[in-house]
Design a protein around this motif. Sequence first.
Motif, PDB file in Angstrom:
ATOM      1  N   VAL A 139       0.859  -1.329   0.041  1.00 10.23           N
ATOM      2  CA  VAL A 139       0.005  -0.070  -0.036  1.00 10.23           C
ATOM      3  C   VAL A 139       1.010   1.122  -0.168  1.00 10.23           C
ATOM      4  N   ASP A 140       2.113   1.208   0.717  1.00 10.54           N
ATOM      5  CA  ASP A 140       2.986   2.293   0.675  1.00 10.54           C
ATOM      6  C   ASP A 140       3.410   2.727  -0.829  1.00 10.54           C
ATOM      7  N   SER A 141       3.497   1.518  -1.590  1.00  7.46           N
ATOM      8  CA  SER A 141       4.001   1.859  -3.034  1.00  7.46           C
ATOM      9  C   SER A 141       2.696   2.061  -3.771  1.00  7.46           C
ATOM     10  N   ALA A 142       1.479   1.995  -3.398  1.00  9.75           N
ATOM     11  CA  ALA A 142       0.407   2.572  -4.068  1.00  9.75           C
ATOM     12  C   ALA A 142       0.315   4.133  -3.559  1.00  9.75           C
ATOM     13  N   LEU A 143       0.790   4.503  -2.473  1.00 12.17           N
ATOM     14  CA  LEU A 143       0.314   5.722  -1.983  1.00 12.17           C
ATOM     15  C   LEU A 143       1.551   6.793  -2.791  1.00 12.17           C
ATOM     16  N   PHE A 144       2.590   6.316  -2.914  1.00 11.72           N
ATOM     17  CA  PHE A 144       3.685   6.873  -3.439  1.00 11.72           C
ATOM     18  C   PHE A 144       3.630   6.908  -4.884  1.00 11.72           C
ATOM     19  N   ALA A 145       2.886   5.906  -5.687  1.00 13.98           N
ATOM     20  CA  ALA A 145       2.850   6.173  -6.901  1.00 13.98           C
ATOM     21  C   ALA A 145       1.546   7.241  -7.337  1.00 13.98           C
ATOM     22  N   LEU A 146       0.488   6.963  -6.440  1.00 14.83           N
ATOM     23  CA  LEU A 146      -0.523   8.110  -6.656  1.00 14.83           C
ATOM     24  C   LEU A 146       0.074   9.565  -6.382  1.00 14.83           C
ATOM     25  N   ALA A 147       0.690   9.489  -5.300  1.00 12.53           N
ATOM     26  CA  ALA A 147       1.229  10.965  -5.094  1.00 12.53           C
ATOM     27  C   ALA A 147       2.130  11.460  -6.316  1.00 12.53           C
ATOM     28  N   ALA A 148       3.058  10.690  -6.787  1.00 14.99           N
ATOM     29  CA  ALA A 148       3.948  11.309  -7.566  1.00 14.99           C
ATOM     30  C   ALA A 148       3.203  11.240  -9.182  1.00 14.99           C
ATOM     31  N   GLY A 149       2.009  10.543  -9.248  1.00 17.88           N
ATOM     32  CA  GLY A 149       1.030  10.652 -10.523  1.00 17.88           C
ATOM     33  C   GLY A 149       0.244  12.013 -10.453  1.00 17.88           C
ATOM     34  N   MET A 150      -0.522  12.272  -9.250  1.00 11.52           N
ATOM     35  CA  MET A 150      -0.980  13.401  -9.259  1.00 11.52           C
ATOM     36  C   MET A 150      -0.241  14.685  -9.140  1.00 11.52           C
ATOM     37  N   LEU A 151       0.899  14.502  -8.569  1.00  9.99           N
ATOM     38  CA  LEU A 151       1.848  15.790  -8.559  1.00  9.99           C
ATOM     39  C   LEU A 151       2.297  16.015 -10.235  1.00  9.99           C
ATOM     40  N   LEU A 152       2.633  14.937 -10.910  1.00 11.45           N
ATOM     41  CA  LEU A 152       2.869  15.110 -12.460  1.00 11.45           C
ATOM     42  C   LEU A 152       1.872  15.693 -13.172  1.00 11.45           C
ATOM     43  N   GLN A 153       0.462  15.505 -12.726  1.00  9.28           N
ATOM     44  CA  GLN A 153      -0.651  16.196 -13.469  1.00  9.28           C
ATOM     45  C   GLN A 153      -0.755  17.308 -13.223  1.00  9.28           C
ATOM     46  N   GLU A 154      -0.824  17.860 -11.889  1.00 11.14           N
ATOM     47  CA  GLU A 154      -0.806  19.089 -11.536  1.00 11.14           C
ATOM     48  C   GLU A 154       0.280  20.109 -11.975  1.00 11.14           C
ATOM     49  N   GLU A 155       1.537  19.666 -11.974  1.00 11.76           N
ATOM     50  CA  GLU A 155       2.664  20.686 -12.445  1.00 11.76           C
ATOM     51  C   GLU A 155       2.406  20.707 -13.807  1.00 11.76           C
ATOM     52  N   TRP A 156       2.242  19.714 -14.550  1.00  8.54           N
ATOM     53  CA  TRP A 156       2.027  19.770 -16.127  1.00  8.54           C
ATOM     54  C   TRP A 156       0.878  20.859 -16.511  1.00  8.54           C
TER      55      TRP A 156
END
Length: 227
Positions: A139-156
């Motif tokens: 679940v930690d891996s899922a949270l990390f992937a979600l955080a990185a993916g959402m930040l990628l979208q927002e910053e872009w």
Amino acid sequence: MCTVETCGDRNLSGRRLTHILTLLKAELQGLFKTAPVILLLSTAALLLQLSPELQTQLDLRFANLTYGSAWRLASCHLLHWSWNHCVWDAVVFVTAGVLCESRWPEACRRMLFWSGGLIPLVVLQAEPELLCYRGLSGVDSALFALAAGMLLQEEWRYGRRPAAAVAGLAVGCQFLKIAAESHAGQTLFVSDRSFVPVPLSHLTGAVVGSAVAACCAVRQYWGAESD
């Protein structure tokens, strides 16, 4: 009888301690308002580590899994093989989880639901020789992937390309880490011989977190299109 200077120092130290405790209390109250699910789950994991007997009653043993015990697919994530295992998992869970739940609560809870059920099921199908599964690392891996993916979208979306590139790099590095763990047969950052690491759980979590982030991107895109 103490001198004036000694009493003054003690009073000053007492006021400082009171101030620090007040700030800490305010921070904790703020965290419980913004990330209640993450904090409750992490607290439960730490409390369960105090009772080995209760852990035995709640853990997931693949050979005994039935429809009536399907709830163990969720409870097994809160159980750990040692305090070292528990603390490392909890630190990552709280760090990434507070970020996700405070900024994207709906996506975070959706990810917790899917990763909580899918990770042990995938491990069961791929590695049926395992007797028991415990831990928050998937679940930690899922949270990390979600955080990185959402930040990628927002910053872009806001035109911050360098920051978006860093978030994208974080996603890539996560999958490279999992590949290295699969090749080595052990975790890269945590050394604990009390359990056998399962890199497949990390991969499943990363895929689920990335998928939830991708679904949010699609919904955002279609929402913008309809407007």
